[in-house]
Design a protein around this motif. Sequence first.
Motif, mmCIF file in Angstrom:
data_model
loop_
_atom_site.group_PDB
_atom_site.id
_atom_site.type_symbol
_atom_site.label_atom_id
_atom_site.label_comp_id
_atom_site.label_asym_id
_atom_site.label_seq_id
_atom_site.Cartn_x
_atom_site.Cartn_y
_atom_site.Cartn_z
ATOM 1 N N GLU A 348 0.822 -1.218 0.000
ATOM 2 C CA GLU A 348 0.000 0.000 0.000
ATOM 3 C C GLU A 348 0.852 1.264 0.000
ATOM 4 N N LYS A 359 3.350 1.396 6.486
ATOM 5 C CA LYS A 359 2.172 0.537 6.544
ATOM 6 C C LYS A 359 2.485 -0.721 7.353
ATOM 7 N N LEU A 361 0.651 -4.004 10.105
ATOM 8 C CA LEU A 361 -0.432 -4.670 10.821
ATOM 9 C C LEU A 361 0.098 -5.089 12.176
ATOM 10 N N LYS A 405 -4.986 -7.074 2.093
ATOM 11 C CA LYS A 405 -3.923 -6.074 2.051
ATOM 12 C C LYS A 405 -3.017 -6.242 0.835
#
Length: 417
Positions: A348, A359, A361, A405
Amino acid sequence: RAPLLVRRGDPGYYAGLFSTADFDAALRRGEVHFGTHLDVTSYAEGVRETHNPSGRALPAVVWDFYQNGCSLRLLCPQAFSATVWHFLSILQEQFGSMAGANTYLTPPGTQGFAPHYDDIEAFVLQLEGKKHWRVYSPRTDAEVLPQFSSANLTQAELGKPVLETVLEAGDLLYFPRGFIHQGDCLPDAHSLHITVSSYQRNSWGDFLEKLLPAALQMALEEDVEFRRGLPMDYLQYMGVANSDTVDARRTAFVEKVQSLIKKLVDYAPIDAAVDQRAKSFLHDCLPPVLTQSEKVQSVYGFPARWQDGGPCNVDILITKDTEVRLLRHGVVRLCNEESGVMLYYTTENSRVYHKEEPKFLELDPEYTDSIEFLLSSYPNHVSVDNLPCETLEEKISLATLLFEKGILITKKPLAQV
């Protein structure tokens, strides 16, 4: 380490990479802004000037500057050219370091920049016309592989060039960090070249800048020797003013410092520091360029759409039998941080350098084994059921998240049931 000149003898060798027509097309899209994407420069009588107005770089204004003898530097051409984006995305994987680029369009008989050296490894690809180049060796040991670029230099500071040449379309010139360089156009031709850069702030010293503070923090926490107080009288015999003094206390002080530094190595979290460097690299990276098959097998080719008054084909139906793999091995990095387990990824990212924040998680620690399993399995596909999670629900949940994603692709395009 020395400059390298490659003569192609083929003016069309770089055809399709970038051209003045592409430059013009970028301007006509109305997304180029002075100072952000485009610099207007000149260099005359030893003085470098920048002539950037404010606002959008409209074609009429830009080409008027060019017609009046100004050079045009398009920053981040990968944001406007899919071909340059693809080219740099391949190079960043090969170098293991960010690959950037600028394009330079210079009118005949002019020079846009003062002599200087850079903090990057530079590859000059001559796309159109020709340009006269002079390259000079580093002047001192301190300028060999410098950490930072130089200020503008004068001709009197340069000495004799170690390489002087005229690049023609298709040629390539490489010079390492610290080599002073200057390019000027001959009277009979314009020049368009792209400079590809890599290895910025990617030295052992830059790595140690990450490692040593972390090692010292761990040593302070775990070893009382690093927390003991300094001698009460050390200011009396240490310091530059006392450097020539013969004193047993000075000898003992220096030996103590040396022993602590040697001991610091035992606390150096080398792998963790590498992960932090990798985290920065992933932030620097361009997003991966997908092949057509990768698009079809990823979320980017998923058939969700608006039809007959509402959305359809929205549900991502991953099952235990779905076979998956990482899009690319280098698109993720798993890092253990104070706040938890973080999975950093590039899918991304923006094509404009650092336009987006990093970016990531935040993962439950029990998912760590599954990420490591996907990394070790690449480039082979594995079934979701083989992910080492405790329950099938967790396996499907993790695979779905990574698919959404763009991190995972499936062996076959996901069919709707």
